[in-house]
Design a protein around this motif. Sequence first.
Motif, PDB file in Angstrom:
ATOM      1  N   THR A   3      43.948  43.146  33.292  1.00 14.90           N
ATOM      2  CA  THR A   3      44.018  42.141  34.426  1.00 14.90           C
ATOM      3  C   THR A   3      43.893  42.667  35.663  1.00 14.90           C
ATOM      4  O   THR A   3      44.239  43.784  35.925  1.00 14.90           O
ATOM      5  CB  THR A   3      45.489  41.366  34.114  1.00 14.90           C
ATOM      6  OG1 THR A   3      45.509  40.805  32.677  1.00 14.90           O
ATOM      7  CG2 THR A   3      45.813  40.399  35.081  1.00 14.90           C
ATOM      8  N   LEU A   4      43.422  41.919  36.325  1.00  7.14           N
ATOM      9  CA  LEU A   4      43.137  42.069  37.942  1.00  7.14           C
ATOM     10  C   LEU A   4      43.983  41.978  38.852  1.00  7.14           C
ATOM     11  O   LEU A   4      44.733  40.747  38.965  1.00  7.14           O
ATOM     12  CB  LEU A   4      41.664  41.689  38.365  1.00  7.14           C
ATOM     13  CG  LEU A   4      40.405  41.980  37.520  1.00  7.14           C
ATOM     14  CD1 LEU A   4      39.295  41.447  38.059  1.00  7.14           C
ATOM     15  CD2 LEU A   4      40.456  43.612  37.231  1.00  7.14           C
ATOM     16  N   VAL A   5      44.642  42.739  39.545  1.00  8.25           N
ATOM     17  CA  VAL A   5      45.352  42.560  40.740  1.00  8.25           C
ATOM     18  C   VAL A   5      44.336  42.600  41.817  1.00  8.25           C
ATOM     19  O   VAL A   5      43.917  43.819  42.434  1.00  8.25           O
ATOM     20  CB  VAL A   5      46.364  43.430  41.012  1.00  8.25           C
ATOM     21  CG1 VAL A   5      47.348  43.011  42.273  1.00  8.25           C
ATOM     22  CG2 VAL A   5      47.143  43.354  39.641  1.00  8.25           C
ATOM     23  N   LEU A   6      43.936  41.445  42.703  1.00 11.31           N
ATOM     24  CA  LEU A   6      43.144  41.400  43.721  1.00 11.31           C
ATOM     25  C   LEU A   6      43.811  41.760  44.983  1.00 11.31           C
ATOM     26  O   LEU A   6      45.084  41.378  45.429  1.00 11.31           O
ATOM     27  CB  LEU A   6      42.545  40.101  43.872  1.00 11.31           C
ATOM     28  CG  LEU A   6      41.169  39.818  43.525  1.00 11.31           C
ATOM     29  CD1 LEU A   6      40.858  40.709  42.139  1.00 11.31           C
ATOM     30  CD2 LEU A   6      40.723  38.343  43.266  1.00 11.31           C
ATOM     31  N   LEU A  49      38.333  41.667  31.420  1.00 10.80           N
ATOM     32  CA  LEU A  49      38.669  40.712  30.604  1.00 10.80           C
ATOM     33  C   LEU A  49      38.392  41.147  29.197  1.00 10.80           C
ATOM     34  O   LEU A  49      39.280  41.293  28.105  1.00 10.80           O
ATOM     35  CB  LEU A  49      38.161  39.266  30.697  1.00 10.80           C
ATOM     36  CG  LEU A  49      38.825  38.126  29.728  1.00 10.80           C
ATOM     37  CD1 LEU A  49      40.509  37.968  30.499  1.00 10.80           C
ATOM     38  CD2 LEU A  49      38.234  36.952  30.059  1.00 10.80           C
ATOM     39  N   THR A  51      50.487  49.163  32.475  1.00 13.18           N
ATOM     40  CA  THR A  51      50.628  47.827  32.850  1.00 13.18           C
ATOM     41  C   THR A  51      49.480  47.078  32.314  1.00 13.18           C
ATOM     42  O   THR A  51      49.512  45.862  32.583  1.00 13.18           O
ATOM     43  CB  THR A  51      50.577  47.877  34.375  1.00 13.18           C
ATOM     44  OG1 THR A  51      49.502  48.488  34.877  1.00 13.18           O
ATOM     45  CG2 THR A  51      51.850  48.633  34.974  1.00 13.18           C
ATOM     46  N   LEU A  98      47.163  46.802  34.221  1.00  8.29           N
ATOM     47  CA  LEU A  98      46.752  45.902  35.244  1.00  8.29           C
ATOM     48  C   LEU A  98      45.597  46.961  36.298  1.00  8.29           C
ATOM     49  O   LEU A  98      46.029  48.124  36.276  1.00  8.29           O
ATOM     50  CB  LEU A  98      47.986  45.697  36.258  1.00  8.29           C
ATOM     51  CG  LEU A  98      48.592  44.320  36.298  1.00  8.29           C
ATOM     52  CD1 LEU A  98      48.400  43.480  35.228  1.00  8.29           C
ATOM     53  CD2 LEU A  98      50.091  44.479  36.761  1.00  8.29           C
ATOM     54  N   SER A 153      35.302  41.575  36.457  1.00  4.96           N
ATOM     55  CA  SER A 153      36.261  40.687  35.993  1.00  4.96           C
ATOM     56  C   SER A 153      35.700  40.242  34.480  1.00  4.96           C
ATOM     57  O   SER A 153      36.595  40.290  33.651  1.00  4.96           O
ATOM     58  CB  SER A 153      36.444  39.243  36.834  1.00  4.96           C
ATOM     59  OG  SER A 153      35.533  38.299  36.102  1.00  4.96           O
TER      60      SER A 153
END
Lengths: 332, 332
Positions: free
Chosen positions: B103-106, B98, B71, B73, B94
């Motif tokens: 991508t970060l899911v907080l 990047l 993903t 993610l 972050s």
Amino acid sequence: MNDKTFTEEGGRVTNIKDVARYANVSVTTVSRVLNGHPYVKAEKRNAVMEAVQALNYHQNSNAINLSKGRTMLLGVVVPFINHPYFSQLLHGISIKALEEGYTLVLFQTSYDRDKELEALEMLKHKQIDGVIITSRALPYEQVRSYTAYGAIVLCEDSEGGEMSTVSIDHYESFLAGMNYLIEKGHRRIGYCIARPSSPNSMLRLEAYETALQSINEPINANWAFVQCLTMEDGERVVHQYKHLRQKPSAFLVASDQVAAGIWMECKKQGIRVPQDLAILGLDNHPIARALGLSTIDLPIDQVGRELVVRAIDTSSIQKKKYGFTIVERGSV
Amino acid sequence: MNDKTFTEEGGRVTNIKDVARYANVSVTTVSRVLNGHPYVKAEKRNAVMEAVQALNYHQNSNAINLSKGRTMLLGVVVPFINHPYFSQLLHGISIKALEEGYTLVLFQTSYDRDKELEALEMLKHKQIDGVIITSRALPYEQVRSYTAYGAIVLCEDSEGGEMSTVSIDHYESFLAGMNYLIEKGHRRIGYCIARPSSPNSMLRLEAYETALQSINEPINANWAFVQCLTMEDGERVVHQYKHLRQKPSAFLVASDQVAAGIWMECKKQGIRVPQDLAILGLDNHPIARALGLSTIDLPIDQVGRELVVRAIDTSSIQKKKYGFTIVERGSV
DNA sequence: ATATTTTATGAAACGCGTTTCAGAGCAAGG
DNA sequence: CCTTGCTCTGAAACGCGTTTCATAAAATAT
């Protein structure tokens, strides 16, 4: 079909086919149930739901997104993550985004235009569904040219109906701050802002000048402090202040961080607040409360949430503007 | 669909097929070029690259991820986004994420175990590739039970070889802080920590007790302040401190935010720092510098970056521990 | 010269849902 | 009784890459 065919996941994650087989229906029907489409007999619907339960099925978001041609990703352009103003804004954004099932892609730009463009280019290539620009370095026109590719939401008071905007009424809040200081008897008022060229700063400047004109005070260029973002910047302001022959009696400071820096440096230098120098901050950060700084409270969390709402709802362009509240403490 | 020719994107985004057709090769070859596989003649490789250029082609990450079963993610479990410690950690995370294309899911948990579980469940269902837990409420064992589903990285000093950890040496840093205070002549030392039950706090407590034992000082339960996270908590500490019959002469405070609150409330109450009460903070936040608070500097940015590295590299489990530096200012 | 191995390439399967299309069953309208 | 129009269902196409498999050509080894 009997249960024999269901080889309890061979390390694989159960997919929609497994569910369909287990429930004895087609994948189409499973999809319909999962998406709440009409025209599914209660009987089958229940069978599907039981199968989902039994197999502990979870949809593959990649497949869904590929299928639907979206990403459920929202770009967030932020100059600095760890500045209290932006981290609070991010806080509101992230709460609402999670609520709506969206994931954030953070672009920390330090006001680097290329980084900003990166987000816009990702939008163009459908790698994200929308972009929230909390503060921009790119010219308005350039940002606007990307509106065809998806929702772009600006956190500023700009004109133009091409992009949704969610903002604080910077003009009115700054004006109110000025008038508050004036009411308290101040006429020689200085100010601190961040980037002088930013849209928000422009509005503030306008409000500043309007307020001074209303009391027939000239504008003193020496009382304008720009590039003020951090506490260190606040300290710098005090150092410069000390060397002024003609000194302002009050500062309107467009960030509590900076106001805090000013306050602390004043303490250090023996400058009495508010007797020698009044300070009115902006943002109502925790530090303002802690130091007893008067400030202007802004509903940043709310702004953050609304930014997400506007980025998701592509059906219309809207311009939201939020109010403010002056918080009286002891620094004015 | 009538795209037999190259109708300059009919609103559609160019895909790999378009590139293949334009370059006069198969999609397989395009894929190979794009992924740097060998066995492609320079001639065709160039043709593909030209086509990519000409059509301004960008890969569809959804399709790639669906295909590769990942993903890109990374879940980040954080109790509070807008606390300076975590927002700084997030900053490091972050930037590195990047950099690595993740991508970060907080997940902002407020230490709600269900929210924490949400992240772990998403990992289980392959909705994210890894989880970074910056601070946890769930028991170690429960987190561990999810390791089969992907990389889980902890920001703590825990034993066990099942999960990578990246952390500050909390035991040593707290011990060093204590010894620094002892060197400065203090024997009656209190402390402030956040959640007493957290793994980090346990280590700090251990260091605290060890240090006092080494100078034969008894442990005074009244000098232990827990649930200290914000400046407000610092103020609360001072209020309680004032009512103590026997008062500590120094505080070791596990957060500069709290230390700042203590410092400010001391000023307000006329308690002299460091003469009446010494304060040694932790984190080296900007506010510590601004207030002239002595503190222990921690490489939080570095920790954040490394957390990402460990979450991405699933080839091995590693335990990284970072050092610290005591920063002498005026509060001890 | 023949047997292998390496290089090069494309067709097709695959990952996993959603959506379109076609068809069947059934009730209401004329 | 025959349309017309829902309701219900599943096969197949689609979104867009990656990977496997099969094949062919070229290079190297025997």
